[in-house]
Design an enzyme around this catalytic site. Sequence first.
Site, PDB file in Angstrom:
ATOM      1  N   ASP A 129       0.850  -1.198   0.000  1.00 43.17           N
ATOM      2  CA  ASP A 129       0.000   0.000   0.000  1.00 43.17           C
ATOM      3  C   ASP A 129       0.890   1.255   0.000  1.00 43.17           C
ATOM      4  OD1 ASP A 129      -2.304   1.561   0.233  1.00 43.17           O
ATOM      5  OD2 ASP A 129      -2.412   1.361   2.416  1.00 43.17           O
TER       6      ASP A 129
ATOM      7  N   GLU B 212       2.885   5.121  -3.812  1.00 43.84           N
ATOM      8  CA  GLU B 212       2.997   6.127  -4.900  1.00 43.84           C
ATOM      9  C   GLU B 212       4.349   6.849  -4.848  1.00 43.84           C
ATOM     10  OE1 GLU B 212       0.359   5.837  -2.751  1.00 43.84           O
ATOM     11  OE2 GLU B 212      -0.707   4.606  -4.200  1.00 43.84           O
TER      12      GLU B 212
ATOM     13  N   ASP C 143      -8.768   3.546  -2.863  1.00 37.46           N
ATOM     14  CA  ASP C 143      -9.839   3.948  -1.945  1.00 37.46           C
ATOM     15  C   ASP C 143     -11.069   4.455  -2.679  1.00 37.46           C
ATOM     16  OD1 ASP C 143      -8.063   3.248  -0.017  1.00 37.46           O
ATOM     17  OD2 ASP C 143      -7.465   5.301   0.476  1.00 37.46           O
TER      18      ASP C 143
HETATM   19  O1  MIG Z   1      -4.116   6.088   4.195  1.00 34.72           O
HETATM   20  O2  MIG Z   1      -3.795   0.870   5.664  1.00 34.72           O
HETATM   21  O3  MIG Z   1      -5.885   2.139   0.185  1.00 34.72           O
HETATM   22  O4  MIG Z   1      -6.925  -0.069   1.540  1.00 34.72           O
HETATM   23  O5  MIG Z   1      -7.008   0.057   4.336  1.00 34.72           O
HETATM   24  C1  MIG Z   1      -4.840   4.915   4.352  1.00 34.72           C
HETATM   25  C2  MIG Z   1      -4.987   1.592   5.729  1.00 34.72           C
HETATM   26  C3  MIG Z   1      -3.910   3.752   4.212  1.00 34.72           C
HETATM   27  C4  MIG Z   1      -4.993   2.977   2.229  1.00 34.72           C
HETATM   28  C5  MIG Z   1      -5.436   1.768   1.466  1.00 34.72           C
HETATM   29  C6  MIG Z   1      -6.507   1.070   2.239  1.00 34.72           C
HETATM   30  C7  MIG Z   1      -5.991   0.677   3.603  1.00 34.72           C
HETATM   31  C8  MIG Z   1      -5.523   1.936   4.355  1.00 34.72           C
HETATM   32  N1  MIG Z   1      -4.509   2.632   3.544  1.00 34.72           N
END
Ligand code: MIG
Length: 797
Positions: free
Chosen positions: A409, A412, A492
């Site tokens: 996650d 980027e 998201d």
């Molecule tokens: O800023 O880890 O897209 O699926 O549950 C949020 C928490 C960070 C973004 C991901 C989302 C995940 C969440 N993450």
Amino acid sequence: MHHRHTSFIDLGRLVSDDPSVHDQDFRFTGADVRWFFSPLGYLGLSAALAGAGERRSWALTSDDRGTVASDAGLPAPIVNAPESFSRDTTRVFSAANSGVSPVENPEDDSRGVQAVRIQGRRFTTPLGDLELARSRDGFWFSLKLPRDAAVYGLGEKTGGLDKRGRTWVMWNSDDPEHMPGTDPLYQSIPVAYLVTPEKTVTLFVDSPATIYIDVGEADPDRIQFEVYDERFELYWAEDDSLPAAVERYTRLTGRTPLPPEWALGFQQCRYSYFPATRVREVAERMRAAEIPCDVLYLDIHYMDGYRVFTWDAERFPDPKDLTQVLRRDGFRLVTILDPGVKRDPSYPVYAQGLAGDRFLKQADGTVYTGRVWPGEAVFPDFFTGVDRQWWAEHHRALFDAGVAGIWNDMNEPADFSGDELNRRDFTVPDSLISKNDGTPRPIGVLHNAYASGMNEATRAAFTRFRPEERGFILTRAGYAGIQRHAAVWTGDNYSWWEHLALLVPMLANLGLSGVAFAGGDAGGFQQNADGELYVRWIAAASLMPFFRSHSALDSSDHEPWSFGEEVLSIARRSIGLRYRLLPYLYTLFEEASRTGAPVLRPLVWEYPDDPRVRNRSDSFLLGSALLVAPIRERGVQERSVYLPAGRWYDFHTGAAIDSPAAGSAHLAAAPLDTLPLYLRGGSILPFESLRQHTGEAGDGVLRLLVAPDTAGSARGTVYADAGEGFAYRDGEYLRLDARLDPTGIIELVVVNGTDHIRWRELELIRVVPHEEGVLAIAPTVRRELPRTTGERITLEL
Ligand code: MIG
């Protein structure tokens, strides 16, 4: 990221036009332009500012990097010497600026209209004309965009199937509040297919820097690219069809490797399940409620203070025990990882990384500190091989505990100290420096490949710690070629009908852009789904390549039982249908791994000559045999479904519908428990008995549903293997081709046989109308499953 600027620089004089010196390559003052032929049949253009070095391509497979010179018996890449051109163009054409000369409107107006003067060189090539100019930080180029061409690809974009009429930006961005029109999002895949009934032109721009792609917005007859990089490669090819173009593009950038079968099962996630007892409860509830499920996720709360590669000792005192208990019940555990490493001198990952010079630095040589979940955090240099290897080694902490998959996650990478309001700058500063494997470069020109480096490191971790397994990696960000490393989820989204509808064109274009293994959070991530939205979404997502339900920290529960008995039983049937169709889905993934053909396909993939599907994404095809028409609105109990020419069978009743040559719209009944679903006449669809997870053996019967076309013919294929591991590469797999001819004789050919599959018997079923749906009907023929290579059987059906 780079915001668009208005200064364009003349490409300059040809430094030498003696063809014996430069052949078809030209050196201008300030830039080198080189033509090449790729062995895969692309005509390539490589443009570099003077002095720009070679660089690693994050898109290409290692074996496809070679190029052949233009003198290898191939046509000359350009027809005559480049000519100069100069033209004024407005960045955006609109009623408001029409008739306003660029000179009168030289700067941004409030609507972003800009006037720019571009001076460069025009090349006439066998594939058409190309205009090329230098801009302040890189290059601009444009090509003809035929009026009748639809434009597909561009990766993970909002909007419709056809990307025409808008300028899209390539810049990986974390936008948790994104709307159905937001651009850019998490992935950047700069490939566009210009599709007319006669041919498909592929344009792939290899640069991980900011790229603006104007698809006929400022000028409906041009597709224009602005690359904010010191060099780029353009790959340009012409094919007879979109499938041929995608096959070529995925030969260049690689294909989705065959996933383990369990990764095709239903996956349940939440931000976050903890402590361990809660995770076990969810698992037990799945089994008690008879919801087939293979995977549960741990989101960031499993870590010790959000330190990657650690476990919170109170919430998860014995992770190994947890994974073992879950595994006995048929569940795999996938854990999240973020790139941000907590700045904490007593935390070994940070301390060792600092000592090993593994983190991105500022221009003054100091390590950059940003802010993510753990507070102050530093960012690994994934552009450098030894740093990727270092990252891979740390996965031991997760693999030792029995974790089966990794969820990458925030790659980027998102940085909370960036600009919260402009999500494009919600990332580390462009000026940071990567060691970039010995050729230091600012992050601003490497940005879009950051996640590709991270996922490459995760792949290395699987190779290192789980060499017998195929591995499962899920990523949010990525660049062209990301499909080699990871599956992609679309980030998201919201529990909005609009985001359910958006998934179809988004996944269709991701698939055409090489990413076969993709899906979006089912039920929606942000805010609260109600039962109706949830159940409609689950029905649609059950037939999408990657199938995971997820919801945000502050949202209500999105588990199948969260909305009462009716929703639970409908969700059970939808998810059950996916499991019954796994033999088909798995066969499609094998095809994707071999040819690059997407699993989820827009109708235009199969019906290129039908003008009514050219921009249609209210429905999709799963492979070539199933047409899925999701309900995408609240309160709706029926919908129009467009059926292209030919015979179709209503999957729920078996009723045949013959669509005329011009196609036809059909009114489908869609009460809450019904997803409009059609089986294409002429196909043979493999399915099996219901299992609660992919570790179950099932009843040992492979079933083939035979759906004749109007002529009485049908064909299909089944691919199957052990579902995990690499024995299939040594021939341990079954490939069975089946063909029904109009006389009612069905021929089965074992193209490749094996004993290492879960079926012993074969059942052949001819589709006939039945009120309980086409899978409910009694077998027509049942016999031992042929599984010896070369075996050939004919039967009457
Ligand atoms: O800023 O880890 O897209 O699926 O549950 C949020 C928490 C960070 C973004 C991901 C989302 C995940 C969440 N993450």
